[in-house]
Write a protein that holds these residues in place. Structure first.
Motif, PDB file in Angstrom:
ATOM      1  N   ALA A 134       0.817  -1.347  -0.026  1.00 59.29           N
ATOM      2  CA  ALA A 134       0.016  -0.149   0.071  1.00 59.29           C
ATOM      3  C   ALA A 134       0.847   1.226   0.056  1.00 59.29           C
ATOM      4  N   ASP A 135       1.981   1.137   0.542  1.00 61.42           N
ATOM      5  CA  ASP A 135       2.881   2.425   0.714  1.00 61.42           C
ATOM      6  C   ASP A 135       3.936   2.602  -0.349  1.00 61.42           C
ATOM      7  N   GLU A 136       4.521   1.442  -1.000  1.00 57.45           N
ATOM      8  CA  GLU A 136       5.577   1.575  -1.729  1.00 57.45           C
ATOM      9  C   GLU A 136       5.439   2.638  -2.819  1.00 57.45           C
ATOM     10  N   LEU A 137       4.404   2.395  -3.847  1.00 57.49           N
ATOM     11  CA  LEU A 137       4.468   3.328  -5.124  1.00 57.49           C
ATOM     12  C   LEU A 137       4.271   4.694  -4.728  1.00 57.49           C
ATOM     13  N   PRO A 138       3.335   4.914  -3.728  1.00 58.73           N
ATOM     14  CA  PRO A 138       3.368   6.294  -3.251  1.00 58.73           C
ATOM     15  C   PRO A 138       4.525   6.976  -2.608  1.00 58.73           C
ATOM     16  N   MET A 139       5.190   6.240  -1.991  1.00 53.57           N
ATOM     17  CA  MET A 139       6.471   6.827  -1.284  1.00 53.57           C
ATOM     18  C   MET A 139       7.429   6.783  -2.439  1.00 53.57           C
ATOM     19  N   LEU A 140       7.449   5.928  -3.467  1.00 53.44           N
ATOM     20  CA  LEU A 140       8.421   6.282  -4.636  1.00 53.44           C
ATOM     21  C   LEU A 140       8.291   7.546  -5.475  1.00 53.44           C
ATOM     22  N   GLU A 141       6.844   7.781  -5.325  1.00 56.64           N
ATOM     23  CA  GLU A 141       6.449   9.041  -6.273  1.00 56.64           C
ATOM     24  C   GLU A 141       6.435  10.428  -5.241  1.00 56.64           C
ATOM     25  N   GLU A 142       6.867  10.394  -4.082  1.00 52.98           N
ATOM     26  CA  GLU A 142       7.136  11.592  -3.356  1.00 52.98           C
ATOM     27  C   GLU A 142       8.227  11.742  -2.629  1.00 52.98           C
ATOM     28  N   THR A 143       9.305  11.443  -3.285  1.00 53.25           N
ATOM     29  CA  THR A 143      10.678  11.450  -2.561  1.00 53.25           C
ATOM     30  C   THR A 143      11.230  12.851  -2.393  1.00 53.25           C
ATOM     31  N   ASP A 144      10.735  13.601  -3.332  1.00 56.55           N
ATOM     32  CA  ASP A 144      11.104  15.153  -3.423  1.00 56.55           C
ATOM     33  C   ASP A 144      10.455  15.869  -1.954  1.00 56.55           C
ATOM     34  N   ALA A 145       9.408  15.464  -1.759  1.00 54.07           N
ATOM     35  CA  ALA A 145       8.454  15.867  -0.387  1.00 54.07           C
ATOM     36  C   ALA A 145       9.257  15.241   0.742  1.00 54.07           C
ATOM     37  N   LEU A 146       9.772  13.926   0.660  1.00 59.35           N
ATOM     38  CA  LEU A 146      10.340  13.427   1.778  1.00 59.35           C
ATOM     39  C   LEU A 146      11.584  14.047   2.391  1.00 59.35           C
ATOM     40  N   VAL A 147      12.464  14.402   1.086  1.00 62.22           N
ATOM     41  CA  VAL A 147      13.709  15.292   1.587  1.00 62.22           C
ATOM     42  C   VAL A 147      13.485  16.529   1.967  1.00 62.22           C
ATOM     43  N   ALA A 148      12.220  17.017   1.802  1.00 62.99           N
ATOM     44  CA  ALA A 148      12.035  18.454   1.868  1.00 62.99           C
ATOM     45  C   ALA A 148      11.392  18.486   3.313  1.00 62.99           C
ATOM     46  N   GLY A 149      11.243  17.458   4.136  1.00 66.97           N
ATOM     47  CA  GLY A 149      11.109  17.255   5.339  1.00 66.97           C
ATOM     48  C   GLY A 149       9.218  17.204   5.763  1.00 66.97           C
ATOM     49  N   ASP A 150       8.585  16.749   4.676  1.00 68.77           N
ATOM     50  CA  ASP A 150       7.175  16.518   4.862  1.00 68.77           C
ATOM     51  C   ASP A 150       6.859  15.319   5.646  1.00 68.77           C
ATOM     52  N   ILE A 151       6.049  15.764   6.976  1.00 71.64           N
ATOM     53  CA  ILE A 151       5.720  14.747   7.885  1.00 71.64           C
ATOM     54  C   ILE A 151       4.969  13.730   7.492  1.00 71.64           C
ATOM     55  N   GLY A 152       3.912  13.838   6.350  1.00 68.12           N
ATOM     56  CA  GLY A 152       3.139  12.678   5.813  1.00 68.12           C
ATOM     57  C   GLY A 152       3.971  11.973   5.133  1.00 68.12           C
ATOM     58  N   ALA A 153       5.156  12.358   4.357  1.00 67.66           N
ATOM     59  CA  ALA A 153       5.952  11.505   3.520  1.00 67.66           C
ATOM     60  C   ALA A 153       6.707  10.735   4.463  1.00 67.66           C
ATOM     61  N   MET A 154       7.244  11.269   5.399  1.00 69.36           N
ATOM     62  CA  MET A 154       8.124  10.631   6.612  1.00 69.36           C
ATOM     63  C   MET A 154       7.360   9.650   7.192  1.00 69.36           C
ATOM     64  N   GLU A 155       6.174   9.693   7.733  1.00 70.06           N
ATOM     65  CA  GLU A 155       5.406   8.768   8.019  1.00 70.06           C
ATOM     66  C   GLU A 155       5.341   7.539   7.149  1.00 70.06           C
ATOM     67  N   ARG A 156       5.123   7.772   6.056  1.00 70.97           N
ATOM     68  CA  ARG A 156       5.097   6.526   5.074  1.00 70.97           C
ATOM     69  C   ARG A 156       6.310   5.846   4.718  1.00 70.97           C
ATOM     70  N   LEU A 157       7.448   6.597   4.840  1.00 69.53           N
ATOM     71  CA  LEU A 157       8.797   5.989   4.823  1.00 69.53           C
ATOM     72  C   LEU A 157       9.136   4.990   5.998  1.00 69.53           C
ATOM     73  N   VAL A 158       8.908   6.040   6.914  1.00 66.82           N
ATOM     74  CA  VAL A 158       9.166   5.095   8.617  1.00 66.82           C
ATOM     75  C   VAL A 158       8.247   3.881   8.440  1.00 66.82           C
ATOM     76  N   ARG A 159       6.993   3.872   8.291  1.00 71.85           N
ATOM     77  CA  ARG A 159       6.105   2.754   8.237  1.00 71.85           C
ATOM     78  C   ARG A 159       6.774   1.801   7.349  1.00 71.85           C
ATOM     79  N   THR A 160       7.267   2.220   6.151  1.00 70.60           N
ATOM     80  CA  THR A 160       7.599   1.176   5.123  1.00 70.60           C
ATOM     81  C   THR A 160       8.902   0.265   5.873  1.00 70.60           C
ATOM     82  N   LEU A 161       9.786   1.200   6.407  1.00 72.06           N
ATOM     83  CA  LEU A 161      11.186   0.404   7.117  1.00 72.06           C
ATOM     84  C   LEU A 161      10.613  -0.367   8.187  1.00 72.06           C
ATOM     85  N   LEU A 162       9.774   0.022   9.108  1.00 72.04           N
ATOM     86  CA  LEU A 162       9.120  -0.698  10.146  1.00 72.04           C
ATOM     87  C   LEU A 162       8.576  -2.214   9.584  1.00 72.04           C
ATOM     88  N   LEU A 163       7.844  -1.939   8.689  1.00 66.89           N
ATOM     89  CA  LEU A 163       7.149  -3.158   7.937  1.00 66.89           C
ATOM     90  C   LEU A 163       8.123  -4.196   7.386  1.00 66.89           C
TER      91      LEU A 163
END
Length: 433
Positions: free
Chosen positions: A220-249
């Motif tokens: 569920a998280d994988e493709l959305p995460m890969l499509e928002e990597t620019d937001a991730l490195v910009a500090g977006d909390i929602g994108a960070m939540e998706r990455l962290v959940r992916t790492l934990l899972l």
């Protein structure tokens, strides 16, 4: 489903996608929130770890979060503070240092990311003590796994350890981590397609056990995460939540399966080879940065092998003497002991060639269903301005080509690196992937 999947797994109510009993993990608490400030004691104390806790951090993570955790826990009981030098090595010597420093503690509290977590995970397992972890960076997927990457006498190994009793992720701390560490977590997540393809290859060729469970958890998280990597490195909390959940899972996937197969295959072998044999004078790089680079190489290799003609395998001609010459006496013999378990002799090569002749089209189609186009992986890294080439992380190209040719020799795990080598294609492919 993504909002409560972690809670379902921890509570033992998530159904097994492969038809077994509901999934079970040893971790009893996972908390991921925008902020955990002020809640550290309330998160740890109910777990009943004992009255004397050793908080293990390094100089950097102590300032970021460790001191805060120590203060909160000191209000609840006795705390032993263990502060390692920055960027501690995850090796057997540092494990011994931690075990000595925490000998009087009832449990360990790791405050950090990759190396700190692995060191505490393995040291606590050796001493039969529980541990919990407060993450400080979304840099890798090992927080909830049961394996630890520890270097023993120069040979980097994935050693059996145990899961944390609790894993606590402050998303504000994670989002404020150095951007390189965020890119590292992205790189470590990127390898799902290549790792799954390698594991599936071994299953289809050798009938090795295989599960879809680790990958269903991530879907569920994988493709959305890969499509928002620019937001991730910009500090977006929602994108960070998706990455962290992916790492934990991802870590839970390996823990439930029982080893690192779902998340560590050919791409990790190349990275481990570089860790073992690279020049210490090269610029330091994070594990996930390396995995981002090596994943692109494995994806290109897999694509080339699947698009090419059915491979015809030959018996392996390596010898222990060659391994010792290549790796040195101690590491060479250790690697040879691993490699011989998957090494093809004439009967095994003949049997595999028969299976390939009969089933290659089905094998190819089955694996093609689980991989992504190389271009999708490249775009995800490019949007985050993450490393994509060996030169980006300080690895000279000639060394990297050697790593591609010989990384398969360090571990008993049959991957597309082996398939290419055993069919005589790896030498040429290593020059262009």
């Amino acid at each position: 489903m993504t909002q409560d999947i972690l809670a379902q797994i921890v509570s033992g109510t998530y159904p097994d996608p492969d038809g077994g009993a509901p999934l079970q993990v040893a971790t009893r608490s996972v908390v991921m929130a925008r902020s955990l400030a002020g809640d550290e004691g309330e998160l740890v104390v109910p777990l009943g770890l004992g009255p004397r806790l050793a908080v293990v951090s390094d100089r950097t993570t102590h300032g970021v979060l460790g001191a805060r955790v120590e203060r909160a826990l000191a209000a609840k009981g006795e705390v032993v503070s263990v502060i390692l030098p920055n960027r501690p090595h995850a090796d057997s010597e540092t494990v011994a240092t931690i075990r000595e420093a925490t000998a009087s503690a009832d449990a360990l509290v790791a405050v950090g990311s990759g190396s700190i977590n692995d060191l505490c995970k393995y040291a606590s397992a050796q001493d039969r003590k529980p541990y919990v972890v407060f993450g400080t960076a979304p840099s890798m997927n090992g927080y909830t796994s049961v394996n630890a990457a520890i270097t023993v006498h120069g040979h980097k190994k994935s050693l059996t350890a145990h899961a944390p009793v609790g894993a606590f992720m402050d998303l504000s701390v994670m989002a404020a981590a150095p951007v390189r560490m965020i890119r590292s977590g992205l790189g470590d997540s990127l390898c799902r397609p290549t790792a799954q393809a390698d594991w599936l290859l071994a299953h289809l060729l050798f009938d090795q056990p295989y599960r879809t469970m680790p990958f269903v958890l991530l879907a569920a998280d994988e493709l959305p995460m890969l499509e928002e990597t620019d937001a991730l490195v910009a500090g977006d909390i929602g994108a960070m939540e998706r990455l962290v959940r992916t790492l934990l899972l991802s870590g839970f996937g390996t823990a439930i399966h029982g080893n690192s197969q779902p998340a560590s295959q050919g791409e990790h072998l190349i990275s481990h080879y570089a860790d073992m044999l690279g020049d210490p004078g090269w610029p330091a790089s994070f594990h996930g940065e390396q995995i981002g680079v090596t994943t692109l190489s494995m994806a290109r290799l897999q694509e080339a092998m699947l698009e090419g003609p059915p491979p015809e395998l030959a018996p392996d001609r390596n010898s222990e003497a060659e391994f010792v010459k290549r790796f040195g006496e101690a590491i060479g013999k250790s690697c040879w002991a691993e490699f011989t378990q998957k090494r093809l002799d004439s009967p095994r090569a003949a049997a595999l060639n028969q299976r390939i002749a009969e089933r290659w089209q089905r094998i190819r189609a089955t694996i093609a269903e689980v991989i992504y186009p190389v271009s999708l992986l490249e775009k995800a890294l490019a949007r985050a301005n993450a490393p994509m080439k060996p030169q980006d992380i300080g690895w000279p190209e000639p060394f990297y080509r050697t790593a591609l040719r010989h990384a398969r020799e360090i571990r008993n795990r049959y991957t597309f690196l082996d398939l290419a080598a055993d069919s005589g294609r790896l030498e040429k492919l290593a020059e262009r992937i």
